[in-house]
Design an enzyme around this catalytic site. Structure first.
Site, PDB file in Angstrom:
ATOM      1  N   VAL A   1      78.420  70.710  34.698  1.00  0.00           N
ATOM      2  CA  VAL A   1      79.188  69.412  35.007  1.00  0.00           C
ATOM      3  C   VAL A   1      78.149  68.357  35.541  1.00  0.00           C
ATOM      4  O   VAL A   1      78.300  67.044  35.523  1.00  0.00           O
ATOM      5  CB  VAL A   1      80.277  69.547  36.171  1.00  0.00           C
ATOM      6  CG1 VAL A   1      81.277  70.392  35.887  1.00  0.00           C
ATOM      7  CG2 VAL A   1      79.328  70.245  37.297  1.00  0.00           C
ATOM      8  N   TYR A   2      76.976  68.602  35.708  1.00  0.00           N
ATOM      9  CA  TYR A   2      75.779  67.424  36.123  1.00  0.00           C
ATOM     10  C   TYR A   2      75.838  66.491  34.914  1.00  0.00           C
ATOM     11  O   TYR A   2      75.296  66.761  33.833  1.00  0.00           O
ATOM     12  CB  TYR A   2      74.563  68.093  36.476  1.00  0.00           C
ATOM     13  CG  TYR A   2      74.497  68.954  37.561  1.00  0.00           C
ATOM     14  CD1 TYR A   2      75.653  69.064  38.490  1.00  0.00           C
ATOM     15  CD2 TYR A   2      73.427  69.905  37.965  1.00  0.00           C
ATOM     16  CE1 TYR A   2      75.585  70.041  39.697  1.00  0.00           C
ATOM     17  CE2 TYR A   2      73.587  70.644  39.149  1.00  0.00           C
ATOM     18  CZ  TYR A   2      74.528  70.870  39.836  1.00  0.00           C
ATOM     19  OH  TYR A   2      74.290  71.672  41.003  1.00  0.00           O
ATOM     20  N   SER A   3      76.233  65.409  35.481  1.00  0.00           N
ATOM     21  CA  SER A   3      76.137  64.217  34.425  1.00  0.00           C
ATOM     22  C   SER A   3      76.807  64.363  33.120  1.00  0.00           C
ATOM     23  O   SER A   3      76.372  64.131  32.109  1.00  0.00           O
ATOM     24  CB  SER A   3      74.552  63.870  34.351  1.00  0.00           C
ATOM     25  OG  SER A   3      74.090  63.268  35.388  1.00  0.00           O
TER      26      SER A   3
END
Length: 361
Positions: free
Chosen positions: A61-63
């Site tokens: 989900v990071y960026s």
């Protein structure tokens, strides 16, 4: 650099893990957290490798997946042999608009793993972690899916993040009795300003030999040296825009008051002192740092060589948790376990201990 086994395994990881949540950027929360592009990421990863760091953490989900993509490309660009690094990523958060594009269900885990492998340009994940608590999916389903991935060789070790003590204990029992892969690590928030996990989670981790990976060791930058009572919203600081994780600010100012002369005596930043305090805790396997600049990264890495002696007691005392039930009851009950002590004497001793602890708050 120093190295420790990943939980109760034979895999050695650096006690500093480089977190790539700042890679990518984009909109909303990710823009506030960081927007490290590929060239800068390559420089940061190279500095990590040159310093002996072999452990890298990211998440799907990071960026919106950019973090995994940039990390994978950096390892190709440098180039770094796959066997020389330990890659950890996570699954759970929402990755699309669909009803099943989130959670720890078998379907989302399987889909998430394949997407992460593509973005990271690798054929296996060293440590695959469930990123949060899924209140819908049965733990058995999650563990069976992870066990299948381990059997297939696509995942080598598994972990979880931000789980409650009771749920982690239940998962470990299920794995034991159903002969499934067990969680080797817990990734959790821990800092000298936030010691809540010491109440229930630390005793569990120590008892069951589960490794602790620490996220936000500087409390979202609050312990970086930029913040103080007089300057509670410094410019160009992520925490000034995104006030997270939740911290008792007044308690933190007291900690920083004690930390300031210690940092001055060692000619270093409060950030380095905060990291050294964590690294001195036996339960900690690795501390995840997310520096955006080379100088920040080098300062953080230097914490490995900083040994706190008498200062540890001062830092422990000023940051000690307030008494809470049943924690304050357990020492009272066990006071006469190894020596004969009357109930009245036990009560008197215990009251003094509680008062002494409360006086430091």
């Amino acid at each position: 650099m120093q190295y420790k086994p990943l939980g109760n395994t034979g895999l050695l990881v650096s006690t500093i893990c480089f977190g790539t949540m700042t890679f990518g950027g984009g909109d909303g929360i990710w823009k506030a957290i960081g927007n490290t592009a590929q060239p800068e990421a390559d420089q940061l990863i190279k500095t990590c490798i040159d310093s002996g760091i072999n452990f890298f953490d990211t998440a799907d989900v990071y960026s919106d997946g950019q973090s995994e993509t940039i990390l994978g490309q950096s390892l190709k660009n440098l180039p770094i042999a796959r066997k020389d690094v330990v890659i950890a990523t996570k699954v759970f958060g929402r990755t699309g608009p669909g009803r099943n594009d989130v959670g720890a269900s078998r379907g989302h885990i399987m889909d998430g793993l394949e997407a992460s492998l593509r973005r990271l340009q690798t054929d296996h994940i060293d440590l695959y972690q469930i990123h949060g608590d899924d209140s819908v999916t049965p733990i058995d389903e999650t563990l069976r899916a992870l066990d299948d991935l381990v059997t297939q060789g696509k995942v080598r070790y598994i972990g979880c993040s931000n789980w409650q003590a009771w749920k982690l204990a239940k998962a470990l029992c299920i794995s034991q009795f159903k002969d499934l892969a067990r969680f080797d690590t817990l990734q959790a928030y821990y800092s000298i300003a936030g010691r809540d996990l010491e109440r229930e989670l630390v005793p569990l981790l120590e008892s069951e030999k589960v490794g602790l990976l620490v996220w936000s060791p500087l409390a979202g930058g609050l312990l970086s040296g930029k913040f103080s009572r007089e300057n509670q919203k410094p410019e160009a600081s992520r925490r000034s825009e995104f006030d997270f994780p939740i911290v008792d600010k007044e308690r933190t100012w007291k900690i920083l008051d004690v930390m300031k002369p210690i940092a001055k005596a060692h000619n270093c930043s409060p950030a380095r002192i905060s990291l050294a305090w964590l690294l001195a805790k036996p339960v900690v396997t690795s501390v995840i740092i997310g520096a955006k600049r080379i100088d920040q990264l080098q300062d953080n890495i230097a914490a490995v060589d900083l040994k706190l002696t008498a200062e540890m007691k001062k830092l422990d005392e000023v940051s000690a948790l307030p008494p809470e039930y049943p924690g304050w009851m357990l020492p009272f009950q066990n006071m006469s376990r190894l020596e004969p002590v009357s109930l009245a004497e036990r009560a008197a001793r215990h009251v003094e201990e509680v008062r002494a602890t409360s006086a430091t708050k």
